[in-house]
Design a protein around this motif. Sequence first.
Motif, PDB file in Angstrom:
ATOM      1  N   ARG A  83       0.840  -1.206   0.000  1.00  0.00           N
ATOM      2  CA  ARG A  83       0.000   0.000   0.000  1.00  0.00           C
ATOM      3  C   ARG A  83       0.880   1.264   0.000  1.00  0.00           C
ATOM      4  N   TYR A  84       1.919   1.258   0.835  1.00  0.00           N
ATOM      5  CA  TYR A  84       2.775   2.452   0.897  1.00  0.00           C
ATOM      6  C   TYR A  84       3.468   2.676  -0.455  1.00  0.00           C
ATOM      7  N   GLN A  85       3.833   1.571  -1.095  1.00  0.00           N
ATOM      8  CA  GLN A  85       4.477   1.715  -2.398  1.00  0.00           C
ATOM      9  C   GLN A  85       3.511   2.282  -3.434  1.00  0.00           C
ATOM     10  N   GLY A  86       2.248   1.875  -3.315  1.00  0.00           N
ATOM     11  CA  GLY A  86       1.236   2.417  -4.223  1.00  0.00           C
ATOM     12  C   GLY A  86       1.079   3.922  -4.028  1.00  0.00           C
ATOM     13  N   VAL A  87       1.012   4.355  -2.788  1.00  0.00           N
ATOM     14  CA  VAL A  87       0.891   5.792  -2.494  1.00  0.00           C
ATOM     15  C   VAL A  87       2.150   6.509  -2.968  1.00  0.00           C
ATOM     16  N   SER A  88       3.293   5.858  -2.753  1.00  0.00           N
ATOM     17  CA  SER A  88       4.569   6.433  -3.176  1.00  0.00           C
ATOM     18  C   SER A  88       4.568   6.721  -4.684  1.00  0.00           C
ATOM     19  N   ARG A  89       4.015   5.799  -5.451  1.00  0.00           N
ATOM     20  CA  ARG A  89       3.966   6.015  -6.904  1.00  0.00           C
ATOM     21  C   ARG A  89       3.139   7.248  -7.240  1.00  0.00           C
ATOM     22  N   GLN A  90       2.027   7.433  -6.522  1.00  0.00           N
ATOM     23  CA  GLN A  90       1.197   8.625  -6.763  1.00  0.00           C
ATOM     24  C   GLN A  90       1.964   9.901  -6.433  1.00  0.00           C
ATOM     25  N   VAL A  91       2.678   9.847  -5.302  1.00  0.00           N
ATOM     26  CA  VAL A  91       3.430  11.027  -4.864  1.00  0.00           C
ATOM     27  C   VAL A  91       4.525  11.359  -5.884  1.00  0.00           C
ATOM     28  N   PHE A  92       5.238  10.334  -6.332  1.00  0.00           N
ATOM     29  CA  PHE A  92       6.311  10.577  -7.304  1.00  0.00           C
ATOM     30  C   PHE A  92       5.765  11.053  -8.644  1.00  0.00           C
ATOM     31  N   ALA A  93       4.535  10.644  -8.950  1.00  0.00           N
ATOM     32  CA  ALA A  93       3.924  11.141 -10.185  1.00  0.00           C
ATOM     33  C   ALA A  93       3.721  12.653 -10.088  1.00  0.00           C
ATOM     34  N   VAL A  94       3.350  13.140  -8.908  1.00  0.00           N
ATOM     35  CA  VAL A  94       3.218  14.592  -8.713  1.00  0.00           C
ATOM     36  C   VAL A  94       4.585  15.262  -8.880  1.00  0.00           C
ATOM     37  N   PHE A  95       5.611  14.716  -8.223  1.00  0.00           N
ATOM     38  CA  PHE A  95       6.955  15.308  -8.336  1.00  0.00           C
ATOM     39  C   PHE A  95       7.340  15.433  -9.821  1.00  0.00           C
ATOM     40  N   GLY A  96       7.025  14.393 -10.580  1.00  0.00           N
ATOM     41  CA  GLY A  96       7.439  14.331 -11.982  1.00  0.00           C
ATOM     42  C   GLY A  96       6.781  15.379 -12.867  1.00  0.00           C
ATOM     43  N   ARG A  97       5.705  15.999 -12.366  1.00  0.00           N
ATOM     44  CA  ARG A  97       5.065  17.057 -13.159  1.00  0.00           C
ATOM     45  C   ARG A  97       5.922  18.313 -13.232  1.00  0.00           C
ATOM     46  N   TYR A  98       6.793  18.486 -12.251  1.00  0.00           N
ATOM     47  CA  TYR A  98       7.493  19.766 -12.129  1.00  0.00           C
ATOM     48  C   TYR A  98       8.942  19.711 -12.615  1.00  0.00           C
ATOM     49  N   THR A  99       9.478  18.506 -12.745  1.00  0.00           N
ATOM     50  CA  THR A  99      10.822  18.349 -13.301  1.00  0.00           C
ATOM     51  C   THR A  99      11.069  16.885 -13.644  1.00  0.00           C
ATOM     52  N   ASP A 100      11.948  16.667 -14.621  1.00  0.00           N
ATOM     53  CA  ASP A 100      12.378  15.291 -14.913  1.00  0.00           C
ATOM     54  C   ASP A 100      13.493  14.863 -13.981  1.00  0.00           C
ATOM     55  N   LEU A 101      14.110  15.832 -13.318  1.00  0.00           N
ATOM     56  CA  LEU A 101      15.277  15.529 -12.495  1.00  0.00           C
ATOM     57  C   LEU A 101      14.840  15.182 -11.072  1.00  0.00           C
ATOM     58  N   VAL A 102      14.356  13.968 -10.923  1.00  0.00           N
ATOM     59  CA  VAL A 102      13.886  13.477  -9.624  1.00  0.00           C
ATOM     60  C   VAL A 102      14.772  12.313  -9.205  1.00  0.00           C
TER      61      VAL A 102
END
Length: 398
Positions: A83-102
């Motif tokens: 479950r935490y990994q699933g939420v993590s993917r959502q969070v990282f998807a948000v990060f990815g909107r603002y830069t490719d350098l994550v």
Amino acid sequence: MDKDHDNKTILHLDMDAFYASVEQLDDPTLRGLPVIVGGHRMRGVVCACSYEARNFGVHSAMPMSRAVRLCPEAIVRPVRMSRYQGVSRQVFAVFGRYTDLVEPLSVDEAFLDVTGSRRLFGSGWDIAEKIRYDVRQEIGLAVSAGIAHNKFLAKLASEQAKPDGIYQVPEQVDAFLLPLPLKRLWGVGPVMLRQLHSLGLQTVGDLRNMHRSVLEKRFGQAGGHLYRLARGEDSRCVEPERSIKSIGHEDTFEYDIRDTDTLQVVLLDLIERVAPRLRRKNVIGTTLTLKVKYSDFTTVTRSKTVAAGIRHADEMYKLARTLLDKTEAGRKPVRLLGISLSNLTAAGGGQGLLFEQEKRQEMTDLEEAMDRLRELYGEKGICRATLLARRQRGSSGD
Ligand SMILES: [Mg+2]
């Protein structure tokens, strides 16, 4: 320091009390209550706890028995990694909107280089606010943000920002940096901390007054590192994962580990950090390498190549344990353990629907494997190894 470097804008984003917050998100009756996530009520250790539980003195990596004594009304929930990994993917998807350098550091933490995003999205502060807003609105969780011109300072800043805040390192870095206690410096463990204290040094400001040659004489290479950190200097770049040839993780312990049970838990933890990154990149590797540094600072590596590819956490864990048996770990105290997977290739060659189905299947398999491993080994109190390592220090950070 060159000017280009000074002009960078780096964010360090870190979810607040991540596992516990996900539990409170999924079960609203837990909100506002002390929640502890971790192993068995009497035998395990605390993997995460809500801020309400921290008010009772509970912190990560504390033995569960002690935690429930401190806070008898705490609600203890098991770790639900998939479950935490699933939420993590959502969070990282948000990060990815603002830069490719994550550059992910763990399931709930990342560096973002937003230098090139400023024209589109505004200042570092603006971007951090947008990300925090998106994560709050879309996922329902709090992420704290540190802003600075390099990774070292950005990470210090996010600690300052917690909980649920933003902290930007001021233009006058020294006002922020110099009063900090030395234990906040990256790479300073208890041994070095004791040595620094024995020199009469308590704060970064004290360290700043030391000559480089004195530090180098006393600490070797680490002395030069300390010298730079005391000046807030860090030239490391944010490394997005697509540009790298191998994926791995290693942990240096603050005390030497002597028993193989603990080493196996640490191995599992390392794999748990590496496996989701393989999945995010959609790659598999063929060579697994285990690195062991003993307390006498000698280092050995052991590798195994599997031509058919290594992609699942349970495969990696089995191989890693075999490799560990080929070292003297356990007979000799261990200071650092690392694993990496190299010779990376794309995991799925196909396109379209079939590929999507395969990808979904692969993700489910990995999550199930992680959960099986947790069932098998969970009673030893599986938890992030850095937390394990911080047990002695009694850190309450998250
Ligand atoms: Mg966190």
